[in-house]
Design an enzyme around this catalytic site. Structure first.
Site, short mmCIF file in Angstrom:
data_model
loop_
_atom_site.label_atom_id
_atom_site.label_comp_id
_atom_site.label_asym_id
_atom_site.label_seq_id
_atom_site.Cartn_x
_atom_site.Cartn_y
_atom_site.Cartn_z
CD GLU A 88 12.80 -4.64 -3.64
OE1 GLU A 88 12.74 -3.84 -2.81
OE2 GLU A 88 14.44 -3.75 -4.48
CD GLU A 237 13.95 0.77 -7.15
OE1 GLU A 237 13.51 0.84 -5.18
OE2 GLU A 237 12.82 -0.45 -6.99
#
Length: 338
Positions: A88, A237
């Protein structure tokens, strides 16, 4: 991030006992890798964010591949499938810290994999957060999806490279976080069981009854907007915590996973990719009692297992419509000295 970490071999056996065929880890720690050696489990290893600038130098990227991929390429070694370049890195919270080093790192790691002879079997990708595409206020419907203005050029460059290298884009999607801290968010919209909000989100005749589909299709629309609407997407995720917030409970987690796993077993895609098989990594395997509690206490309770390897609730991991308690970790009592 736990005060009592289970031995890697115990973790590897836990994965095998429950039929998991893929795992995503957040580095390439030697002890962890040796715990996966010989299991045959398809593994995504990672270059941590704090190493992105370093592997922007090609020689360093070559060394990283040698130390973290080639090292485990032996008979009975680790079945490495992907290298996650960062985690991220374009989060707004990072204030652009990794914006200009991520794509060079991605290109160097894939080049080093190619040079080492792994390029056809191992692909470099970048797991991104859903905040790489604009907020719901800017994207009132999925078809309006576009990448954030501040990183649109970077995302286009990255997606073009992933498309050329044959790698997927990896995205993390969290319906729980859509609900967390937003009392106006319709609760049922976070789940897959058909409840949805009182008024579904209607987009070009499509009724969106859950935020996962809407979020995923917003990304698909953003990809279409830059000319890569067919790029494969992996969910890096997705999960639901069991403590630390009014909505972080075992019943809600069980409801969420029940709907998600039923969807995966049915090989049902999203409205914009109805026939696409979605590859999903559940987050996460274990609770982490030493993890930061920012943004909330729930951060330590994402596991489908407790920190000592006990399952929390029944799951339909095999897609046969019969939820059962997952197999617990074996040999833990002796390890903890109980």
């Amino acid at each position: 991030m736990a005060t009592h970490r289970l031995p890697p071999k115990v973790m590897g056996q836990l994965l095998k006992d429950n039929g998991f065929r893929k795992v995503k880890i957040f580095d390439a720690d030697e002890r962890t890798m040796m715990g996966l050696a010989g299991t045959g489990i398809e593994t995504m290893v990672a270059v941590p964010n704090d190493m992105l600038a370093a592997v922007g130098d090609y020689q360093r990227a070559r060394e990283w591949v040698k130390d973290n991929v080639t090292k485990y390429n032996f008979d009975g070694g680790v079945n490495i499938k992907y290298v996650a370049v960062g985690n991220e890195p374009f989060l707004k919270a990072y204030n652009g810290m990794f914006d200009h080093v991520t794509v060079p790192a991605l290109k160097n790691i894939q080049r080093a994999l190619n040079e080492a002879g792994y390029g056809s079997a191992i692909k470099a990708t970048v797991p991104v957060n859903a905040d790489v595409y604009d907020s719901p206020a800017s994207n009132p419907v999925p078809s309006a999806g576009k990448f954030r203005d501040d990183i649109a050029g970077i995302m286009t460059d990255m997606v073009r490279f992933l498309n050329r290298s044959g790698a997927p884009l990896t995205v993390n999607i969290y319906p729980f976080l859509s609900l967390y801290g937003n009392d106006n968010f319709p609760l049922d919209y976070a789940f897959f069981d058909g409840g949805g909000p009182p008024k579904p989100v209607v987009d070009n005749g499509i009724n969106y009854t859950n935020v996962f589909d809407a979020n995923f299709d917003t990304l698909v629309s953003a990809l279409k907007r830059i000319g890569f609407g067919g790029l494969p997407v992996v969910i890096g995720e997705v999960g639901w915590p069991t403590d630390g917030d009014k909505h972080a409970t075992v019943p809600y987690a069980q409801r969420f996973y029940s709907g998600l796993l039923k969807r995966l077993a049915a090989r049902k895609g999203t409205p914009l990719r109805p026939r696409a098989r979605i590859v999903v990594y559940l987050f996460g395997l274990m609770d982490e009692d030493d993890k930061s509690v920012a943004p909330g206490n729930f951060e330590r309770h994402w596991g489908i297992f407790t920190f000592d390897g006990r399952p929390k609730f029944p799951l339909d991991l095999r897609g046969n419509g019969r939820p059962a308690m997952p197999a617990p970790a074996r040999g833990v009592r002796a390890y903890l000295g109980i």
